[in-house]
Design a protein around this motif. Structure first.
Motif, short mmCIF file in Angstrom:
data_model
loop_
_atom_site.label_atom_id
_atom_site.label_comp_id
_atom_site.label_asym_id
_atom_site.label_seq_id
_atom_site.Cartn_x
_atom_site.Cartn_y
_atom_site.Cartn_z
N TYR A 35 0.78 -1.24 0.00
CA TYR A 35 0.00 0.00 0.00
C TYR A 35 0.81 1.29 0.00
CZ TYR A 35 -3.64 -3.38 1.01
OH TYR A 35 -4.48 -4.46 0.95
N ILE A 46 -9.35 -2.59 -7.51
CA ILE A 46 -9.81 -3.96 -7.20
C ILE A 46 -11.23 -3.92 -6.63
CG2 ILE A 46 -9.48 -5.91 -5.59
CD1 ILE A 46 -6.46 -5.57 -5.96
N GLY A 148 -13.50 -4.23 5.85
CA GLY A 148 -12.93 -4.71 4.59
C GLY A 148 -12.47 -6.15 4.60
N GLY A 149 -12.39 -6.74 5.78
CA GLY A 149 -11.88 -8.11 5.87
C GLY A 149 -10.37 -8.14 6.05
N THR A 150 -9.79 -6.99 6.38
CA THR A 150 -8.34 -6.92 6.55
C THR A 150 -7.84 -7.81 7.69
OG1 THR A 150 -8.38 -4.70 5.62
CG2 THR A 150 -6.40 -5.32 6.81
N THR A 200 -5.43 -7.34 -9.90
CA THR A 200 -4.88 -7.95 -8.69
C THR A 200 -3.43 -8.40 -8.93
OG1 THR A 200 -7.11 -8.69 -8.15
CG2 THR A 200 -5.29 -9.66 -6.89
N PHE A 203 -1.39 -5.36 -8.56
CA PHE A 203 -1.35 -5.03 -7.12
C PHE A 203 -0.32 -5.93 -6.42
CE2 PHE A 203 -3.28 -6.12 -2.90
CZ PHE A 203 -3.20 -4.88 -2.31
N GLU A 269 0.55 -12.70 0.58
CA GLU A 269 -0.65 -12.37 1.37
C GLU A 269 -1.42 -13.63 1.70
OE1 GLU A 269 -4.14 -10.47 -0.67
OE2 GLU A 269 -3.96 -8.95 0.89
C1 AVJ Z 1 -7.76 -5.20 1.89
C2 AVJ Z 1 -6.90 -7.12 2.95
C3 AVJ Z 1 -9.24 -6.90 2.66
O1 AVJ Z 1 -7.64 -9.54 1.49
O2 AVJ Z 1 -9.31 -9.13 0.18
C4 AVJ Z 1 -7.53 -7.68 -2.39
C5 AVJ Z 1 -6.60 -7.18 -0.03
N1 AVJ Z 1 -5.69 -8.61 -1.84
N2 AVJ Z 1 -7.12 -8.43 -3.41
C6 AVJ Z 1 -8.30 -8.78 0.79
C7 AVJ Z 1 -6.62 -7.81 -1.38
C8 AVJ Z 1 -6.01 -8.99 -3.09
C9 AVJ Z 1 -7.89 -7.31 0.69
N3 AVJ Z 1 -7.92 -6.64 2.03
#
Ligand code: AVJ
Length: 308
Positions: A35, A46, A148-150, A200, A203, A269
């Motif tokens: 980020y 996205i 956001g589901g972070t 993505t 990203f 990730e």
């Molecule tokens: C921002 C962490 C919620 O995990 O869905 C989106 C990041 N990575 N596409 C997720 C993300 C690939 C996103 N978050």
């Protein structure tokens, strides 16, 4: 803007993470470093993709239930962790007096703080540039939102630590609003993390641009293919970068050279997917009682409102 990331903190954290991740076997990098300004812009793209349902679902839930959530929170202060562009947050701000967005990206933080101040003249916007995994103790009383589901970017152990630490900064009765993506069809999950337009993928590779710029490295991002996998046992999506040829990278500022064999994959990730019972149990272990579970009609995403 309050900045807890002064004094080279961010730089040191990046150096540490890159050195640790790239010298591990298998290699990995934490998602935090996606980020920068370009990465935040790519993430914003996205969220508008057809395949990426979480943002749209969470927005729909907020549209239906923001009033109820704010009322139940009994708070006029909203602290948002990992606020990014704060796009969805506006729905929660109608009745708030103070908004404290917390994010690692100072550029995005400043821009969204300005935008919200203009839109809500009655609102005191107090942006804080901080790492929400590290600087929780500095947060004032109020409702904490982590949207956001972070939370899914943290592995179970990190989640437990994070939730316990957050709980230790809260007073009994304080509200905590948590956005969580839910377990669903594997095909839909993978498409959400491997879109047809390749946003993505861009990203994902952006982390290599960040390392090149910040640490004087010589990654050729196009040497890496974007990979999205669903781990059914752990119920999380993994993003990886796979070397499409043998790669040698020199990271000048770390005085480090690393090698990738052809086909080697580096995890960038995890994005964990949740079930109501599991999340309620994780919250309970940290000392939060689940009060309300708001979900969309398809059960794709949930907002969990709990109290300390
Ligand atoms: C921002 C962490 C919620 O995990 O869905 C989106 C990041 N990575 N596409 C997720 C993300 C690939 C996103 N978050």
């Amino acid at each position: 803007m309050i900045n807890h990331l002064d004094g080279g903190y961010l730089r040191q954290a990046l150096e540490h993470d890159v050195r640790t991740g790239l010298t591990s076997e298998p290699k990995w990098l934490p998602p935090k470093w996606f980020y920068d300004e370009a990465g935040s812009e790519l993430f914003s793209r996205i969220t508008r993709l057809e395949e990426y349902y979480p943002t749209r679902r969470e927005l729909a839930i907020l549209r239906s239930h923001a009033g109820d959530i704010v009322r139940r929170s009994g708070s006029d202060t909203l602290i948002e962790l990992g606020s990014g562009t704060s796009e969805k947050t506006a729905l929660l701000l109608q009745k708030m007096r103070v908004y404290m967005p917390v994010d690692v990206d100072a550029v995005t933080l400043r821009a969204s703080a300005r935008r919200l101040s203009a839109r809500f003249p009655h609102l005191a916007v107090r942006p804080v540039c901080a790492d929400f995994e590290r600087h929780l103790s500095l947060l004032p009383p109020g409702m904490v939102a982590f949207l956001g589901g972070t939370i899914g970017n943290l592995d179970p152990e990190a989640r437990e630590m994070f939730l316990k630490e957050l709980r230790s900064t809260r007073k009994p009765g304080d509200a905590f609003l948590l956005g969580a993506d839910l377990v669903k069809d594997k095909g839909r999950l993978i498409r959400a993390y491997d879109d047809a337009q390749g946003v993505t993928a861009a990203f994902n590779r952006n982390v290599l641009h960040v390392i090149n710029r910040e640490l004087n490295a010589d990654f050729v991002p196009d040497d890496f293919a974007h990979v999205a996998r669903y781990d059914e046992e752990n119920e999380w999506v993994e993003m990886r970068l796979r070397a499409t040829r043998p790669v040698r990278v020199h990271i000048r500022d770390l005085d480090l050279t690393v090698y990738f064999v052809r086909g080697e994959e580096m995890r960038t990730e995890i994005s964990a997917k949740f079930r109501r019972d599991g999340l309620a149990a994780e919250l309970a272990r940290a000392g939060f009682a689940l009060e309300r579970w708001y979900s969309d009609p398809d059960g794709d995403f949930a907002l969990a409102l709990s109290t300390a």
